[in-house]
Design a protein around this motif. Structure first.
Motif, mmCIF file in Angstrom:
data_model
loop_
_atom_site.group_PDB
_atom_site.id
_atom_site.type_symbol
_atom_site.label_atom_id
_atom_site.label_comp_id
_atom_site.label_asym_id
_atom_site.label_seq_id
_atom_site.Cartn_x
_atom_site.Cartn_y
_atom_site.Cartn_z
ATOM 1 N N ALA A 454 -30.136 61.142 29.958
ATOM 2 C CA ALA A 454 -31.665 61.294 29.884
ATOM 3 C C ALA A 454 -32.354 60.617 30.620
ATOM 4 N N ARG A 455 -32.200 59.354 30.871
ATOM 5 C CA ARG A 455 -32.811 58.346 31.623
ATOM 6 C C ARG A 455 -32.685 58.632 33.230
ATOM 7 N N ILE A 456 -31.603 59.051 33.466
ATOM 8 C CA ILE A 456 -31.274 59.420 34.973
ATOM 9 C C ILE A 456 -32.145 60.798 35.075
ATOM 10 N N LEU A 457 -31.895 61.572 34.093
ATOM 11 C CA LEU A 457 -32.848 63.028 34.418
ATOM 12 C C LEU A 457 -34.423 62.550 34.724
ATOM 13 N N ALA A 458 -34.622 61.912 33.843
ATOM 14 C CA ALA A 458 -36.221 61.240 34.146
ATOM 15 C C ALA A 458 -36.365 60.529 35.486
ATOM 16 N N ALA A 459 -35.592 59.821 35.845
ATOM 17 C CA ALA A 459 -35.933 59.076 37.051
ATOM 18 C C ALA A 459 -35.612 59.833 38.307
ATOM 19 N N LEU A 460 -35.023 60.958 38.310
ATOM 20 C CA LEU A 460 -34.853 61.879 39.252
ATOM 21 C C LEU A 460 -35.823 62.781 39.480
ATOM 22 N N ALA A 461 -36.313 63.059 38.235
ATOM 23 C CA ALA A 461 -37.610 64.065 38.244
ATOM 24 C C ALA A 461 -39.175 63.418 38.953
#
Length: 461
Positions: A454-461
């Motif tokens: 979830a954190r990685i998805l947010a970071a890549l957004a």
């Protein structure tokens, strides 16, 4: 700030939904999707269909795709303006033999309390269903909070990884335009040995060879022929021994072409890990490191190529004693490759080396056992920095870039066929007993793995 609040909401949703997520994983683990056993062909398809239904229920455009072997599961979220990201995992599992060494039935998974915390026990819990479901649960929580899935996701879940992936490369070639993304995420890996989150940025390639050396037309009496007739075992061991010199370097012509030195960034990252070679070897009853002189232990297992003799047979090996000169001797050997080493060039150099070592009365035959190049990721891509920071925030420890001594061919396939690098991020532990009886996956790995994505998805957004 709105994005931060939404990430907090996703993380809270994951925490609140953990019991339901565990139940879904246990249901998935009950399907005996053993890809290498023809008797379980229907179970492998059942696992693919279960996974497809889960993804479709979340709003993915998901389908089960037939191959000459077991099916692929492919899913897409709606297109948007994000950099496309491909997520890869596999839903097939290893056989369970020997069954008598399991403490509980391998396809009756359960949550078990251990001295090191609760674990999910069952075949496939770590390799790779538990890891794969960390993706799925992160997507589920994201949709629950945002009302929609992240855009531009491509999911590829394979059903033949544990049986050699015979259908994968043809499938990638046939569907390249559909599957191509900006970067791939692969969940079939581990954290660093001490539980530190990690991104595997390089993998060694693998080359396998089998050699058979023949001399006389029958086994010979060593009293009558010893010292006069060629002994294939002696010829073989002499030839193999000469592949390395006294410093541990491989002597084949051109062998080190394409082998890179370690970058300053990775050297610092790896040095900070504090790897203890003696402690590592003590786990298998050894103490003293061997190998290429002048190299650190991690450099040798992650960043340097190797030559290893994996097995030798010949002559009489039964009970008692028999004084013969054998008619033939065989060996299986392997090379781990790094950088841009060319597997086929090394195969040719090895065969030339063995042929040059043969006396006139000996003949040699070779059989190849696969060849795959090394994979090396471009960590200058900002996505790597973003993912590393996200992992550090979730686990409360600095994430590390690490290498892997083994080979994961899919990373090389994505690079060669789809033209994209991969991030290998997994949450398995060294003691997960993958491929062995009593496989497990730490509940912490499952829960924090989903939070990490979830954190990685947010970071890549």
């Amino acid at each position: 700030m709105a994005d931060d609040i939404k990430l907090d909401g996703v993380l809270s949703a994951l925490d609140a939904g953990l019991p339901q997520a565990q139940a879904r994983l246990l249901e998935f683990l009950r399907i005996p999707s053993i890809s290498t056993d023809p008797a379980h062909r229907g179970d492998v398809r059942a696992a693919a269909e279960w996974l497809c239904a889960e993804l479709a229920g979340l709003g993915f455009d998901a389908s089960v795709r037939d191959t000459p072997g077991h099916p692929m599961v492919v899913a897409h979220s709606q297109k948007g303006d994000r950099r496309p990201v491909l997520f890869y995992g596999h839903y097939d599992v290893q056989p369970v033999d020997p069954l008598n060494l399991w403490d509980s039935p391998p396809f009756e998974p359960a949550i078990e309390v251990t001295p090191n915390g609760p674990v999910i026990r069952g075949r496939g819990s770590s390799d790779d269903k538990g890891q794969l479901m960390t993706f799925v649960e992160a997507f589920r929580a994201w949709k629950a909070v945002h009302g929609a899935l992240p855009s531009d996701l491509v999911l590829l879940f394979e059903g033949e990884e544990e049986s050699g992936s015979p259908s994968l490369r043809p499938f990638l070639h046939e569907n390249a335009d559909e599957l191509r993304a900006g970067i791939a995420m692969i969940c079939d890996t581990s954290m660093y040995a001490d539980g530190r989150p990690a991104i595997t940025t390089q993998l060694r390639g693998l080359l396998g060879e089998e050699i058979t050396i023949r001399a006389a037309d029958r086994d010979l009496h060593s009293g009558s022929f010893g010292g006069l007739a060629a002994n294939p075992i002696q010829v073989l061991v002499n030839a193999l021994a000469s592949v390395k010199d006294e410093t541990g370097r491989v002597t084949l012509s051109g062998f080190y072409d394409g082998v890179p030195d370690l970058s300053d960034e990775l050297r610092a990252d790896w040095g900070a890990l504090g790897f203890d070679a003696e402690a590592f070897l003590s786990r298998v009853g050894l103490k003293h490191p061997v190998g290429e002189r002048g190299r650190t232990a991690l450099e040798m297992v992650w960043n340097r190529p190797t030559f290893e003799i994996n097995g030798i047979t010949g002559g009489y090996t039964g009970e008692g004693f028999k004084t013969v000169l054998p008619a033939e001797a065989r060996a299986k050997v392997s090379f781990r490759l790094t950088g841009t080493q060319d597997p086929q060039a090394i195969r040719s150099a090895f065969r030339a080396h063995i042929r040059a070592a043969l006396p006139p009365d000996c003949r040699v035959e070779f059989a190849d056992h696969g060849a795959s190049p090394a994979s090396r990721m471009d960590i200058s891509d900002p996505a790597f920095t973003a993912a590393k920071q996200a992992l550090s925030e979730e686990w409360g420890r600095d994430a590390a870039y690490i290498g892997a001594g083994g080979s994961i061919p899919i990373a090389g396939d994505f690079k060669e066929i789809l033209g994209m690098d991969s991030m290998l991020i997994g949450f398995a532990r060294d003691d997960d007993r993958i491929h062995s009886p009593n496989e497990k996956y730490d509940l912490q790995s499952f829960a924090k793995g989903a939070r990490s994505w979830a954190r990685i998805l947010a970071a890549l957004a």
